[in-house]
Design a protein around this motif. Sequence first.
Motif, PDB file in Angstrom:
ATOM      1  N   ILE A   9      -7.803   1.546  -2.886  1.00 19.52           N
ATOM      2  CA  ILE A   9      -9.240   1.769  -3.011  1.00 19.52           C
ATOM      3  C   ILE A   9      -9.658   1.593  -4.467  1.00 19.52           C
ATOM      4  O   ILE A   9      -8.995   2.107  -5.377  1.00 19.52           O
ATOM      5  CB  ILE A   9      -9.626   3.185  -2.548  1.00 19.52           C
ATOM      6  CG1 ILE A   9      -9.166   3.435  -1.111  1.00 19.52           C
ATOM      7  CG2 ILE A   9     -11.132   3.412  -2.676  1.00 19.52           C
ATOM      8  CD1 ILE A   9      -9.292   4.900  -0.681  1.00 19.52           C
ATOM      9  N   PHE A  11     -13.050   2.445  -6.691  1.00 14.43           N
ATOM     10  CA  PHE A  11     -14.309   3.188  -6.629  1.00 14.43           C
ATOM     11  C   PHE A  11     -15.148   2.831  -7.854  1.00 14.43           C
ATOM     12  O   PHE A  11     -14.711   3.023  -8.994  1.00 14.43           O
ATOM     13  CB  PHE A  11     -14.003   4.688  -6.596  1.00 14.43           C
ATOM     14  CG  PHE A  11     -15.196   5.589  -6.434  1.00 14.43           C
ATOM     15  CD1 PHE A  11     -16.362   5.157  -5.824  1.00 14.43           C
ATOM     16  CD2 PHE A  11     -15.144   6.905  -6.878  1.00 14.43           C
ATOM     17  CE1 PHE A  11     -17.453   5.983  -5.664  1.00 14.43           C
ATOM     18  CE2 PHE A  11     -16.229   7.759  -6.717  1.00 14.43           C
ATOM     19  CZ  PHE A  11     -17.386   7.290  -6.115  1.00 14.43           C
ATOM     20  N   ARG A  45     -12.683   9.165  -1.645  1.00 17.16           N
ATOM     21  CA  ARG A  45     -11.319   8.862  -1.179  1.00 17.16           C
ATOM     22  C   ARG A  45     -11.158   9.237   0.289  1.00 17.16           C
ATOM     23  O   ARG A  45     -10.669   8.449   1.104  1.00 17.16           O
ATOM     24  CB  ARG A  45     -10.300   9.618  -2.029  1.00 17.16           C
ATOM     25  CG  ARG A  45      -8.852   9.487  -1.548  1.00 17.16           C
ATOM     26  CD  ARG A  45      -7.945  10.417  -2.346  1.00 17.16           C
ATOM     27  NE  ARG A  45      -6.569  10.327  -1.896  1.00 17.16           N
ATOM     28  CZ  ARG A  45      -6.077  10.990  -0.858  1.00 17.16           C
ATOM     29  NH1 ARG A  45      -6.873  11.805  -0.158  1.00 17.16           N
ATOM     30  NH2 ARG A  45      -4.813  10.848  -0.499  1.00 17.16           N
ATOM     31  N   GLU A  47     -13.480   9.724   2.587  1.00 19.31           N
ATOM     32  CA  GLU A  47     -14.351   8.954   3.474  1.00 19.31           C
ATOM     33  C   GLU A  47     -13.792   7.552   3.700  1.00 19.31           C
ATOM     34  O   GLU A  47     -13.813   7.031   4.818  1.00 19.31           O
ATOM     35  CB  GLU A  47     -15.759   8.874   2.875  1.00 19.31           C
ATOM     36  CG  GLU A  47     -16.787   8.263   3.794  1.00 19.31           C
ATOM     37  CD  GLU A  47     -17.174   9.157   4.961  1.00 19.31           C
ATOM     38  OE1 GLU A  47     -17.981   8.713   5.813  1.00 19.31           O
ATOM     39  OE2 GLU A  47     -16.677  10.312   5.031  1.00 19.31           O
ATOM     40  N   ALA A  48     -13.277   6.921   2.638  1.00 19.87           N
ATOM     41  CA  ALA A  48     -12.709   5.578   2.777  1.00 19.87           C
ATOM     42  C   ALA A  48     -11.497   5.593   3.699  1.00 19.87           C
ATOM     43  O   ALA A  48     -11.320   4.700   4.548  1.00 19.87           O
ATOM     44  CB  ALA A  48     -12.337   5.018   1.407  1.00 19.87           C
ATOM     45  N   PHE A  52     -11.575   3.350   7.103  1.00 15.21           N
ATOM     46  CA  PHE A  52     -10.807   2.111   7.088  1.00 15.21           C
ATOM     47  C   PHE A  52      -9.377   2.253   7.598  1.00 15.21           C
ATOM     48  O   PHE A  52      -8.799   1.269   8.065  1.00 15.21           O
ATOM     49  CB  PHE A  52     -10.794   1.528   5.672  1.00 15.21           C
ATOM     50  CG  PHE A  52     -12.148   1.103   5.190  1.00 15.21           C
ATOM     51  CD1 PHE A  52     -12.765  -0.028   5.699  1.00 15.21           C
ATOM     52  CD2 PHE A  52     -12.827   1.845   4.237  1.00 15.21           C
ATOM     53  CE1 PHE A  52     -14.017  -0.425   5.265  1.00 15.21           C
ATOM     54  CE2 PHE A  52     -14.085   1.458   3.784  1.00 15.21           C
ATOM     55  CZ  PHE A  52     -14.680   0.320   4.311  1.00 15.21           C
ATOM     56  N   VAL A 127     -10.153  -2.090  -0.354  1.00 12.55           N
ATOM     57  CA  VAL A 127     -11.480  -1.550  -0.066  1.00 12.55           C
ATOM     58  C   VAL A 127     -12.185  -1.257  -1.382  1.00 12.55           C
ATOM     59  O   VAL A 127     -11.576  -0.730  -2.322  1.00 12.55           O
ATOM     60  CB  VAL A 127     -11.367  -0.252   0.763  1.00 12.55           C
ATOM     61  CG1 VAL A 127     -12.691   0.494   0.810  1.00 12.55           C
ATOM     62  CG2 VAL A 127     -10.874  -0.557   2.169  1.00 12.55           C
ATOM     63  N   VAL A 129     -15.445   0.850  -2.911  1.00 14.07           N
ATOM     64  CA  VAL A 129     -16.479   1.854  -2.676  1.00 14.07           C
ATOM     65  C   VAL A 129     -17.468   1.770  -3.837  1.00 14.07           C
ATOM     66  O   VAL A 129     -17.064   1.867  -4.998  1.00 14.07           O
ATOM     67  CB  VAL A 129     -15.887   3.272  -2.586  1.00 14.07           C
ATOM     68  CG1 VAL A 129     -16.979   4.298  -2.314  1.00 14.07           C
ATOM     69  CG2 VAL A 129     -14.804   3.336  -1.508  1.00 14.07           C
ATOM     70  N   THR A 151     -16.147  -3.146   2.229  1.00 17.33           N
ATOM     71  CA  THR A 151     -16.958  -2.348   1.311  1.00 17.33           C
ATOM     72  C   THR A 151     -17.602  -1.144   1.996  1.00 17.33           C
ATOM     73  O   THR A 151     -18.005  -1.194   3.149  1.00 17.33           O
ATOM     74  CB  THR A 151     -18.067  -3.202   0.674  1.00 17.33           C
ATOM     75  OG1 THR A 151     -18.846  -3.828   1.709  1.00 17.33           O
ATOM     76  CG2 THR A 151     -17.483  -4.275  -0.237  1.00 17.33           C
ATOM     77  N   LEU A 152     -17.702  -0.090   1.199  1.00 15.37           N
ATOM     78  CA  LEU A 152     -18.404   1.136   1.580  1.00 15.37           C
ATOM     79  C   LEU A 152     -19.399   1.437   0.472  1.00 15.37           C
ATOM     80  O   LEU A 152     -19.021   1.489  -0.707  1.00 15.37           O
ATOM     81  CB  LEU A 152     -17.401   2.286   1.720  1.00 15.37           C
ATOM     82  CG  LEU A 152     -17.951   3.718   1.740  1.00 15.37           C
ATOM     83  CD1 LEU A 152     -18.856   3.947   2.938  1.00 15.37           C
ATOM     84  CD2 LEU A 152     -16.798   4.729   1.725  1.00 15.37           C
TER      85      LEU A 152
END
Length: 205
Positions: A9, A11, A45, A47-48, A52, A127, A129, A151-152
């Motif tokens: 991830i 961020f 972290r 939420e991802a 995913f 990913v 964020v 992507t988030l």
Amino acid sequence: MPNKAPLSIAFFVDGFTLKKVNEYYRFFHPYHTRLDFRGLKSWARHEALQLFTPGRSYCTMECHYYHPYKRPQMSRATYGLMGLERELHHVGFNVHYASGMAQDRRSPNIGLIDDALTLASYGRMDVAVLFSTQGQFSVFPERLKAAGIRTLVLGWNFAYPKEDRWISWRTDPCLRESCDYYVAMEQVANLPPPVPSGRTGLFLR
């Protein structure tokens, strides 16, 4: 069966948006406090991972904060900004100042997009964020999608009275609609406690 590699991830926090969000919660919202960087990182972290890689709890995560202005030299704001930078470093954020804009001009630091694409080209994330509301970043999800990165986006919508008018702050529709997942963080922020075990709240107490 071989072990699955941990989710990687990255961020990215748009400091321009964060400043506006913090001003709202400090001065116009009943909380009268600001976001906690450690709590924000922990929430992103979690939420991802849930979105995913459901059911998995391990990932690697790098965090980047983008100031909306150049690095200060000798100015009245230097002390406060350096304190902010120390706080960010303490919880694991890399800090990036803007380039190519006037010292007193504050706007989103679009260097964030180039850095994200560079990380993607080196295979350093699965990913991305993004914490932002700004239309300047509307190409962020599309360009990363072309590089195979999901992507988030964490956005905010709020309004408040100031002097004799209403101030409205909303996430750009193009940014919201082009990402894989969008979270309306003003709704998350208003959820009641308690915070789940092992998690840190979004706000300083």
